[in-house]
Design an enzyme around this catalytic site. Sequence first.
Site, mmCIF file in Angstrom:
data_model
loop_
_atom_site.group_PDB
_atom_site.id
_atom_site.type_symbol
_atom_site.label_atom_id
_atom_site.label_comp_id
_atom_site.label_asym_id
_atom_site.label_seq_id
_atom_site.Cartn_x
_atom_site.Cartn_y
_atom_site.Cartn_z
ATOM 1 C CD GLU A 121 -32.930 -39.469 58.196
ATOM 2 O OE1 GLU A 121 -32.184 -38.475 58.302
ATOM 3 O OE2 GLU A 121 -33.790 -39.577 57.313
ATOM 4 C CB THR A 128 -39.411 -27.146 61.147
ATOM 5 O OG1 THR A 128 -40.022 -28.407 60.882
ATOM 6 C CG2 THR A 128 -39.551 -26.255 59.928
ATOM 7 C CE LYS A 181 -23.977 -37.302 58.507
ATOM 8 N NZ LYS A 181 -25.141 -36.924 57.613
ATOM 9 C CB THR A 237 -25.999 -36.642 53.736
ATOM 10 O OG1 THR A 237 -27.056 -35.986 53.076
ATOM 11 C CG2 THR A 237 -24.756 -35.805 53.653
#
Length: 405
Positions: free
Chosen positions: A274, A405, A177, A188
């Site tokens: 991302e 969030t 991952k 990470t």
Amino acid sequence: MKIVNGNFLNNVKGYTAAGVCAGFKKSGKKDLALIFSECSAVSAATFTTNKAKAACVLINMENIKNETTRAIITNSGQANACTGYQGYEDAVNITKLVSNELNIQPQEVLQASTGVIGIPIPMDKMEIGIKNICSSLSIEGGEDASNSILTTDTVKKVVSVNVEIDGKKVGISGMAKGSGMINPNMATMLSYIITDANISKDMLNSILKESIENSYNMISVDGDTSTNDMVLSMANGMAENNLIEKKDEKYFILKEAIDYVNTELSKKIARDGEGATKLFETIVVGANTILDAKKCAKAVVSSNLVKCAIFGSDANWGRVICALGYSGADFDPYKVDLYFKSAKGEVQVAREGMLIDYSETLAKEILDEEYITIFVDLNSGESEATSWGCDLTYKYVEINGEYRT
């Protein structure tokens, strides 16, 4: 070497796995994974160089010294990093909970956590989750396990191959991952390499340490090295080849396969950065030393300016030269030749470190592709290296601006 399609663990003997929802993620998705070897296995690992190491890393640095390993457990949602003494105690208790359920020793359990830094693991959910997952182990459970370790990843990352050693089929399977906070110096990023090869702990450690230098340590998404990243490997010997205990032909057959798995997983991590829309590799040739080649290649894929240019399909080759220049490598910038390549063709954009006449239209077509190569010839020596990265998009800022969030 034969590439195997299918779920994680389908091609290796003596392993089971599972993935369950323990309630760590608000999304309700599976968030706890377990890999279990039915017999004693040797293990090897590499860990983050970040000084602020997560509790799971600290526990693993001790448990990896044990002669045998049986299990790897991973929770997704909370990193259990920067959580102080209690976080460490929680990590210790996780190994005990797993060992009690599987009837093994706590030292035979490795663990990983991924998610938000500073948030402790809810141990009430962990205790229930461990009971549930230990009773759910199966060969087919590799599919759920490979999905349960993901955070902002958009796809699971699995690579499996088979090789023949001493007339025996040996399986190697890896799952990983990683999507953000990726700049491994051992990101990470979590990666697990499982094999049924019969190999000594020292030789497995040697293969893994060498392998990561040309795979995970040559990728970058955003330049951040995580508190939690690690690569864990287990080998349980159930392929029944003769023991690999020195660097002979058998060693190099297995190493080639593990190198392939690690390289392909690294590329999958870089492509799934991302918000990323493109994967690009940087090939540097003609360097004085391997170290110089690696410094140059890694600097280019780590450059935010280069990554933005790739996103915009802008042949801004000066940003590449700039990154080479601050890489710390020894080279003459007025000897550098630079090319952009993709499925749409190839264009040279600089010769001897300076602009040449080239087609901007062709360059943009090349850079519009999803897989791009930046080819750099330093014209200074015989060494070369390859690195991988992704473009930097508006979505990256959105994801990380709202991560908690």
